[in-house]
Enzyme design. Structure first.
Site, PDB file in Angstrom:
ATOM      1  N   GLU A 120      57.552 -97.442 -65.250  1.00 54.04           N
ATOM      2  CA  GLU A 120      56.889 -97.212 -63.986  1.00 54.04           C
ATOM      3  C   GLU A 120      55.413 -96.933 -64.179  1.00 54.04           C
ATOM      4  O   GLU A 120      54.609 -97.225 -63.304  1.00 54.04           O
ATOM      5  CB  GLU A 120      57.583 -95.997 -63.351  1.00 54.04           C
ATOM      6  CG  GLU A 120      57.900 -96.149 -61.913  1.00 54.04           C
ATOM      7  CD  GLU A 120      57.126 -95.103 -61.153  1.00 54.04           C
ATOM      8  OE1 GLU A 120      56.405 -95.500 -60.241  1.00 54.04           O
ATOM      9  OE2 GLU A 120      57.222 -93.926 -61.495  1.00 54.04           O
ATOM     10  N   ALA A 121      55.053 -96.332 -65.304  1.00 52.61           N
ATOM     11  CA  ALA A 121      53.659 -95.960 -65.539  1.00 52.61           C
ATOM     12  C   ALA A 121      53.397 -95.805 -67.029  1.00 52.61           C
ATOM     13  O   ALA A 121      54.314 -95.608 -67.806  1.00 52.61           O
ATOM     14  CB  ALA A 121      53.354 -94.649 -64.827  1.00 52.61           C
TER      15      ALA A 121
ATOM     16  N   ASP B 152      64.537 -88.882 -59.880  1.00 46.69           N
ATOM     17  CA  ASP B 152      64.674 -89.373 -61.259  1.00 46.69           C
ATOM     18  C   ASP B 152      64.899 -88.203 -62.208  1.00 46.69           C
ATOM     19  O   ASP B 152      64.156 -88.033 -63.168  1.00 46.69           O
ATOM     20  CB  ASP B 152      63.418 -90.166 -61.646  1.00 46.69           C
ATOM     21  CG  ASP B 152      63.605 -90.939 -62.953  1.00 46.69           C
ATOM     22  OD1 ASP B 152      64.765 -91.108 -63.388  1.00 46.69           O
ATOM     23  OD2 ASP B 152      62.597 -91.354 -63.538  1.00 46.69           O
TER      24      ASP B 152
ATOM     25  N   GLY C 262      56.052 -96.363 -70.064  1.00 44.29           N
ATOM     26  CA  GLY C 262      57.291 -96.316 -69.295  1.00 44.29           C
ATOM     27  C   GLY C 262      57.447 -97.568 -68.473  1.00 44.29           C
ATOM     28  O   GLY C 262      56.632 -98.481 -68.549  1.00 44.29           O
TER      29      GLY C 262
ATOM     30  N   ILE D 232      50.336 -92.428 -74.973  1.00 46.31           N
ATOM     31  CA  ILE D 232      51.460 -91.633 -75.476  1.00 46.31           C
ATOM     32  C   ILE D 232      52.775 -92.345 -75.243  1.00 46.31           C
ATOM     33  O   ILE D 232      53.646 -92.373 -76.098  1.00 46.31           O
ATOM     34  CB  ILE D 232      51.536 -90.257 -74.787  1.00 46.31           C
ATOM     35  CG1 ILE D 232      50.251 -89.482 -74.982  1.00 46.31           C
ATOM     36  CG2 ILE D 232      52.715 -89.469 -75.337  1.00 46.31           C
ATOM     37  CD1 ILE D 232      50.271 -88.176 -74.224  1.00 46.31           C
TER      38      ILE D 232
ATOM     39  N   ILE E 270      51.400 -93.517 -69.883  1.00 47.64           N
ATOM     40  CA  ILE E 270      50.928 -92.140 -70.006  1.00 47.64           C
ATOM     41  C   ILE E 270      49.906 -92.049 -71.144  1.00 47.64           C
ATOM     42  O   ILE E 270      50.200 -92.434 -72.277  1.00 47.64           O
ATOM     43  CB  ILE E 270      52.103 -91.178 -70.331  1.00 47.64           C
ATOM     44  CG1 ILE E 270      53.253 -91.345 -69.330  1.00 47.64           C
ATOM     45  CG2 ILE E 270      51.619 -89.730 -70.370  1.00 47.64           C
ATOM     46  CD1 ILE E 270      52.921 -90.953 -67.924  1.00 47.64           C
TER      47      ILE E 270
END
Lengths: 331, 206
Positions: free
Chosen positions: B9-10, B113, B7, B4, B12
Site C-alpha cells: 500500500e505504501a 488492517d 509494502g 525501510i 516507508i
C-alpha cells in the site's frame, strides 16, 4: 521422450464443464475433452439443468478421452473425479460415473479437490516451484502458498468470487454465462471510468458491493464503460491484495490459475504488481485455465504415486470442501 | 532517505523532520492501476489515515503526525520492534493487540488492517504503539468491529500457527477486558466466518 507408463483418467464435473482427460505419471496429457453447459442468455447456471447436461454428454466425452489417448478402460491404473467444492447435482454425475468405472473395471478411485486441481496442474504446466498462487475461478478467489502438507490461504473473498462477479455482471447486461471473454471484449471499448466500491479488508477483499452499485446505475451508464470499470476495480483489488501477500511472504514467483486467468488485462496488472516485488509471473496456458479433466487426472497421479487411493464404496462428494483442509500426499 | 520497507500500500522511508527522527509514509503511484482509481485511493487513504490516527490517539498510542501531503504522511519514528517477532517466544503478548483494538472499537473506530506487524514497541516511552490506519473508518456497526477480529484470527492462523491457541486466547482476553459488547461481536465473527467461502470447518477457537 518418455511419456510414462501409468495412465489415469480424470473426470471433472463441478459446475458448467463436464470434462475427461487421460494423463501419464510423467505429466503427458494424452487427451483432454470437455463439453460446457451454456444456460440461456441472461440467466445463471441452474444446478439441475447443468447436471442433466452432464449426464447426457458424459458417456461420449469419456469415450472420446479414452480413444484420443489410445487406451481402453482396462489400461487405466485409476479413475479420479472432482469431489468438491461445486454444485451438488453436478458433482454427483462425475462421482457416480467414476464409481461405476471403478467398481466395474476394478480400478482404484481417487476423490480430488477441484481447486487443488487448478493449482497442481498449473505447477506442472508453468514449472513454478514455490509460488504465491492466485486462484481465480467460478468457485474460488484466493491467494495461496504451500505450507507443509497443505495449501494455506493468505487472503480470499469475503463474499462472491471474481468469476461470479463477472458472470453476475454479464447477466445483468444480458450476456450469456460464462461471460468472461464477452465482458473482456466490452471492457476494451470502455472509455470512461465509473467510480465503484473498492473494498479491501486486510488481505481479504469483497466484491458484492460492486455488483450492487452496478445494478443501481445500470440504466445511466453504457455497458462498455461499466465493463471497463468493473474490471479495473475488481482486478486492482486483486492486484493490491496479491502485493500485500508478496510483501509478507517474499516469494519470487506468482502463479495465476483458474478460468479468469485467461483475461489479458488481469494478467497485465498482476505482472506489474509482481515485478514491483521482484517476483516473476507465471500463468497457466489458456487452454488449461478453465475447468478441465486434466486438473483432476494430474492430481489423481500425485495421489496414486504416493499410494493414496480408495475403493468405490468410499466415493463421496463435498459441496463446500475447503482447499486448506486438503491433505496433500506429495511434497 | 533510507527505504525501510516496501509494502503493498505504501513505501516507508526513514528520514528527519525539523531535527527529529521521522518516518515518511509514501503512497507511490501504482503503474498498473488506471490513474483515476490510483489517485482516488492514494488521496483518500492518506487523508483518512491522518484523520484516524488523530482520532485514535485519544485511546491508544499512535505516532505523532508532523506533516500531511497529497499522498505522504510524515510522522514520529517510534521504532522497529514489532509484535510479530515477539509472539513466537511470548504468545501472551497478543493481549496488547486485543486491548488496543477493543479501545478503538469502544470509541467507534474500526482499524481495518489489524495485525502483529502494525503494533510496535517504543523503547523510549516503554509502550506499544499501533499504526497503519489507511483502511480504518468511523463506525458503530458490530459487523465492522467483528471484521477486525476476524482479520486478526486470519493473521494468527497464517503467521502465528505454532502459538495460535495461546496467542488468540490472549488477544481475546485483552479484547474482552475493554470492550463492552465483546460477546456479541464475537458471535458476529462466527457469522462472518460461516459466511466466507466454504468456511464450514474454519478453526476459530473458543
Amino acid at each position: 521422450m518418455d511419456r510414462g507408463r501409468i495412465v489415469g483418467l480424470g473426470i471433472e464435473s463441478t459446475a458448467h464443464t463436464f470434462g475427461a482427460s487421460v494423463m501419464t505419471e510423467k505429466g503427458a496429457i494424452l487427451s483432454n475433452v470437455k463439453d460446457v453447459y451454456r444456460p440461456p442468455a441472461g440467466s445463471g447456471i441452474h444446478p439441475r439443468d447443468a447436471s442433466r447436461h452432464h449426464s447426457e454428454v458424459a458417456p461420449s466425452v469419456i469415450k472420446r478421452a479414452l480413444s484420443e489417448a489410445g487406451v481402453s478402460f482396462g489400461d487405466l491404473s485409476f479413475v479420479a473425479y472432482s469431489a468438491g467444492p461445486g454444485l451438488g447435482p453436478c458433482l454427483k454425475v462425475g462421482a457416480t460415473l467414476a464409481r461405476f468405472i471403478s467398481s466395474y473395471y476394478r480400478k482404484p478411485i481417487i476423490p480430488v479437490h477441484h481447486g487443488v486441481g487448478h493449482v497442481e496442474l498449473g505447477m506442472l504446466l508453468t514449472g513454478a516451484v514455490d509460488p504465491l498462487v492466485v486462484l481465480i475461478s467460478g468457485g474460488h478467489t484466493m491467494l495461496l502458498a504451500r505450507a507443509g502438507k497443505r495449501w494455506r490461504v493468505f487472503g480470499e473473498t469475503l463474499d462472491i468470487t471474481l468469476g461470479q462477479l463477472i458472470d453476475q455482471f454479464g447477466r445483468a447486461i444480458g450476456l450469456p454465462s460464462p461471460a468472461g471473454p464477452l465482458v473482456e471484449d466490452l471492457a476494451k471499448k470502455g472509455r470512461r471510468y465509473v467510480s465503484l466500491p473498492y473494498i479491501v479488508k486486510g488481505n481479504d477483499l469483497s466484491y458484492s458491493g460492486i455488483i450492487s452499485e452496478v445494478k443501481r446505475i445500470i440504466k445511466k451508464e453504457s455497458p462498455e464503460d461499466l465493463a471497463f470499470s468493473v474490471q479495473e476495480t475488481a482486478f486492482s483489488m486483486l492486484a493490491e491484495t496479491s502485493e500485500r501477500a508478496l510483501a509478507l511472504l517474499k516469494k519470487s514467483e506468482v502463479m495465476v490459475v483458474g478460468g479468469v486467468a485467461a483475461n489479458t488485462r488481469l494478467r497485465e496488472m498482476l505482472d506489474a504488481a509482481s515485478s514491483r516485488h521482484g517476483a516473476q509471473l507465471k500463468v497457466v496456458p489458456p487452454a488449461y485455465a478453465g475447468d478441465c479433466g486434466a486438473q483432476i487426472a494430474w492430481v489423481g497421479h500425485l495421489y496414486f504415486l504416493n499410494g493414496v487411493y480408495t475403493k468405490p464404496e468410499n466415493a463421496w462428494v463435498d459441496q463446500s470442501w475447503r482447499i486448506d483442509e486438503v491433505d496433500l500426499a506429495w511434497s | 532517505m533510507e527505504l525501510i520497507s516496501k509494502g503493498a500500500e505504501a513505501d516507508i522511508y526513514k528520514g528527519r523532520w525539523a531535527g527529529l527522527d521521522a518516518i515518511y509514509k509514501v503512497r507511490a503511484s501504482k503503474p498498473y492501476m488506471i490513474s483515476e482509481l490510483d489517485e482516488r485511493l492514494r488521496r483518500e487513504r492518506t487523508v483518512r489515515e491522518a484523520r484516524m490516527m488523530l482520532a485514535a490517539r485519544q485511546v491508544v498510542p499512535t505516532p505523532f503526525i508532523f506533516y500531511v501531503g497529497n499522498s505522504i504522511i510524515v510522522m514520529e519514528d517510534v521504532g522497529r520492534r514489532r509484535l510479530k517477532e515477539e509472539l513466537g517466544n511470548k504468545p501472551t503478548e497478543a493481549r496488547i493487540l486485543g486491548e488496543y483494538l477493543g479501545r478503538l472499537h469502544s470509541v467507534g473506530i474500526m482499524h481495518g488492517d489489524p495485525n502483529t506487524s502494525n503494533v510496535i514497541f517504543n523503547e523510549s516511552s516503554n509502550r506499544w504503539y499501533i499504526i497503519d490506519f489507511g483502511l480504518s473508518l468511523h463506525t458503530r456497526r458490530f459487523e465492522d468491529f467483528a471484521t477486525d477480529v476476524h482479520l486478526v484470527n486470519e493473521v494468527f492462523i497464517v503467521q502465528h500457527q505454532e502459538v495460535y491457541e495461546e496467542a488468540f486466547r490472549s488477544f481475546l482476553d485483552g479484547y474482552s477486558s475493554v470492550t463492552e459488547n465483546a460477546g456479541l461481536i464475537v458471535e458476529k465473527v462466527k457469522e462472518i466466518e460461516r459466511r466466507g467461502r466454504y468456511a464450514r470447518r474454519r478453526s476459530f477457537i473458543f
